[in-house]
Design an enzyme around this catalytic site. Structure first.
Site, PDB file in Angstrom:
ATOM      1  N   ARG A   1      15.742  51.261  26.737  1.00 35.65           N
ATOM      2  CA  ARG A   1      15.114  51.430  25.422  1.00 35.65           C
ATOM      3  C   ARG A   1      14.588  52.861  25.241  1.00 35.65           C
ATOM      4  O   ARG A   1      14.656  53.420  24.149  1.00 35.65           O
ATOM      5  CB  ARG A   1      13.963  50.427  25.254  1.00 35.65           C
ATOM      6  CG  ARG A   1      14.372  48.971  25.292  1.00 35.65           C
ATOM      7  CD  ARG A   1      15.328  48.630  24.153  1.00 35.65           C
ATOM      8  NE  ARG A   1      15.507  47.203  24.012  1.00 35.65           N
ATOM      9  CZ  ARG A   1      16.395  46.478  24.668  1.00 35.65           C
ATOM     10  NH1 ARG A   1      17.186  47.072  25.556  1.00 35.65           N
ATOM     11  NH2 ARG A   1      16.502  45.186  24.467  1.00 35.65           N
TER      12      ARG A   1
ATOM     13  N   ASP B   1       1.313  40.472  14.589  1.00 38.96           N
ATOM     14  CA  ASP B   1       2.165  40.950  15.667  1.00 38.96           C
ATOM     15  C   ASP B   1       2.032  42.460  15.738  1.00 38.96           C
ATOM     16  O   ASP B   1       1.674  43.110  14.739  1.00 38.96           O
ATOM     17  CB  ASP B   1       3.631  40.561  15.419  1.00 38.96           C
ATOM     18  CG  ASP B   1       4.427  40.481  16.710  1.00 38.96           C
ATOM     19  OD1 ASP B   1       4.704  41.547  17.301  1.00 38.96           O
ATOM     20  OD2 ASP B   1       4.771  39.370  17.139  1.00 38.96           O
TER      21      ASP B   1
END
Length: 288
Positions: A42, A151
């Site tokens: 990533r 979130d």
């Protein structure tokens, strides 16, 4: 597909440790060595996306970025979000059969009940709560129910507000609920009703950041399932204290089946109901 530039970037052991410590300070999420491949992949993708030449130049820019947009991109890339409707439904049974019965004893009809789902992921949990209340809680019309969902990942929040789901996401829903609250979206997907989307208040929250959680108060029930497994002991205590502060006296916390509040803090008492074990903030004058 990785670009040629991305394939040239190498993440050294020292780079990994620098990044891991930085990301932990910002989010409370701790990456063990067994996550090394995932993190490196990533990171390399984000380095390529920003056009940085190597980890060092990328990391300098990340640390001193004023607006925080790249940090948010990185958070979105590093967080894992996989869930489905009615996951661990025994806790929803406990909500409508036991927890809410205790909550309403301390409230007058017409007053507000606040339920907070964190992390929201792509919305399956808060929407499951809404469906459970509508279908299985007889007193739903007697109270003003507010469902909050948060979130740290802005991409999943956007997906939650879009409300379109794969067959796998809805596979555990009873067919009458699927037909009642969803409609076909294309050949394979399902779109949740606009009324349910409007019933949930979504927001970006970092549970490790006091400025983000300070506005959550007088919550009656918190669902925080399968999040603390990504934290270390210190971050778990910070998160537990944030939930404690957010809860009204007597409020409840539901964790994932592999998580235990008792191993994190002594702030909460343990309640064993017929359907599930949950954690409770003591009432005024009580002790955990």
């Amino acid at each position: 597909m990785r670009t040629a530039a991305a394939s040239r970037v190498q993440i050294t052991d020292a780079d990994f440790l620098k990044f891991r410590d930085f990301f932990y300070r910002k989010t409370g999420i701790h990456f063990d060595e067994n996550k090394r491949y995932f993190v490196d992949k990533r990171l390399v993708e984000r380095i390529a996306a920003t056009g940085a030449e190597d980890f060092r130049s990328y990391f300098i820019g990340l640390r001193f970025e004023a607006g925080g947009s790249e940090l948010q991109h990185l958070v979105n890339a590093m967080t894992v979000n996989e869930t489905y409707f009615f996951r661990e439904a025994y806790q929803f049974d406990c909500l409508v059969n036991d927890m809410l019965a205790e909550v309403v004893r301390r409230k007058k009809p017409g007053s507000r009940i606040r339920i907070w789902s964190i992390p929201s992921s792509t919305g399956e949990e808060p929407y499951s709560i809404a469906i459970y209340l509508l279908e299985r809680w007889a007193q739903i019309d007697d109270y003003e129910v507010e469902i909050l969902s948060s979130d740290i990942d802005t991409q999943v929040l956007a997906a939650a507000q879009r409300g379109v789901y794969s067959p796998r996401s809805v596979s555990q829903l009873p067919r009458p609920y699927l037909d009642k609250y969803f409609k076909r979206h294309g050949e394979y997907e399902w779109a949740i009703s606009e009324d349910l989307v409007a019933a949930v208040d979504f927001s970006r929250v970092n549970l490790s950041e006091p400025a983000d959680t300070r506005r959550f108060r007088d919550i009656d029930v918190v669902f925080c399932r399968n999040l603390l497994i990504y934290f270390d002991d210190l971050s778990r205590r910070v998160a537990a204290e944030a939930m404690y502060d957010a809860l009204a006296p007597g409020g409840f916390v539901c964790l994932g089946h592999s998580e235990s509040m008792s191993r994190i803090t002594s702030l909460f008492g343990v309640r064993r109901f017929k359907d599930a074990m949950v954690y409770q903030k003591p009432l005024a004058g009580d002790s955990a």
